[in-house]
Scaffold this active site. Structure first.
Site, PDB file in Angstrom:
ATOM      1  N   SER A  74       7.510  39.242 -12.008  1.00 21.12           N
ATOM      2  CA  SER A  74       7.201  39.393 -13.316  1.00 21.12           C
ATOM      3  C   SER A  74       7.476  39.641 -14.815  1.00 21.12           C
ATOM      4  CB  SER A  74       5.912  38.320 -12.850  1.00 21.12           C
ATOM      5  OG  SER A  74       5.789  37.976 -14.391  1.00 21.12           O
ATOM      6  N   ASP A  78       8.692  27.950 -11.350  1.00 15.74           N
ATOM      7  CA  ASP A  78       7.973  29.050 -11.866  1.00 15.74           C
ATOM      8  C   ASP A  78       6.825  27.984 -13.326  1.00 15.74           C
ATOM      9  OD1 ASP A  78       6.514  30.385 -13.434  1.00 15.74           O
ATOM     10  OD2 ASP A  78       8.427  31.828 -12.548  1.00 15.74           O
ATOM     11  N   HIS A 101       4.750  31.004  -9.714  1.00 17.73           N
ATOM     12  CA  HIS A 101       5.430  31.941 -10.303  1.00 17.73           C
ATOM     13  C   HIS A 101       4.171  32.873  -9.331  1.00 17.73           C
ATOM     14  CE1 HIS A 101       5.749  35.201 -13.076  1.00 17.73           C
ATOM     15  NE2 HIS A 101       4.910  35.306 -13.275  1.00 17.73           N
TER      16      HIS A 101
END
Length: 254
Positions: A130, A201, A234
């Protein structure tokens, strides 16, 4: 890999005079076999180095040493100014959004400092998840250009970059910067990059990972692999980490 926002033990390392940056605790996973490579692995927003160090410790990569730093705690615009561990400040994700170059440079300098004391015969890499992936990709652009965003020389010879569920900060001007430099083009062409992104995501939409891959390739990074995971949100899954292991093994250990 989101965690409670918390600061660890503080370390003052700052290449910018305008703002002091205090990094949290660094966690190290020592190689179980012969030390052939060192990878700095960067956590996501609100996390810390500890959670990733535990996951990395269990990967079948006995010849890699992992260094897992913890980001500074800072107000984050996308969280309405709430203080959180973050490698740089980030507003809403957008290709045209402003980049916190000062924050990026300070974090990327900290990462380079962690790698600069490794043995000379050890291959060096950076990976992340991320926001950590964004920082790893920014490190790749600094390596290719031979300098940080503020113009200071970038000191580390990188051999591999991994970005999971992330994005490329400052991609708009990247191509023109690298095309204008023979050394930059050579360094970009020499650095393999693995990007992985889930189509599901909901935090960093898939299109940002895909676009980052396209920008890097068009800027002269010849060895960009982009892996897509159907239905993945995610977070990471074992299949993704298996592919990361295979890729790192081939580039850093073989």
């Amino acid at each position: 890999m989101m965690a409670q926002c918390a600061a660890g033990a503080h370390l003052n390392l700052d290449i910018t005079p305008r703002r002091s940056v205090e990094f949290g605790r660094t966690y190290v996973v020592r190689p179980k076999g012969k030390h052939q490579a060192t990878v700095v692995w960067l956590h996501g927003l609100g996390d810390n180095g500890s959670s990733w160090s535990q996951l990395l410790d269990n990967l079948p990569l006995p010849n890699i040493k992992w260094i897992c730093p913890t980001a500074p705690t800072r107000p984050v615009t996308v969280l309405g100014g709430f203080p959180c561990t973050a490698w740089f400040d980030e507003g809403e994700l957008s290709e045209d959004g402003p980049n916190d170059v000062e924050g990026l440079d300070a974090s990327v300098s900290h990462i380079a400092n962690l790698l600069s004391t490794e043995p000379t015969d050890v291959k060096l890499g950076i990976g992340g998840f991320s926001m950590g992936a964004a920082c790893a990709l920014y490190s790749a652009t600094c390596f290719a250009q031979g300098k940080y965003g503020n113009g200071s020389p970038y000191p580390v010879n990188l051999k591999a970059i991994v970005g999971l569920s992330g994005w490329l900060p400052g991609g708009r001007s990247l191509r023109s910067m690298i095309e204008g430099s023979q050394d930059g083009a050579r360094r970009a062409a020499s650095l393999p990059i693995l990007l992985c992104h889930g189509r599901g995501d909901e935090v960093v939409p898939y299109k940002f990972g895909e676009r980052s891959s396209q920008i890097l390739s068009s800027a002269g990074f010849r060895y960009v692999a982009f892996k897509t995971y159907e239905g993945l949100g995610h977070y990471t899954v074992p299949k993704e980490m298996e592919e990361v292991c295979q890729w790192l093994n081939a580039r850093l250990v073989a």
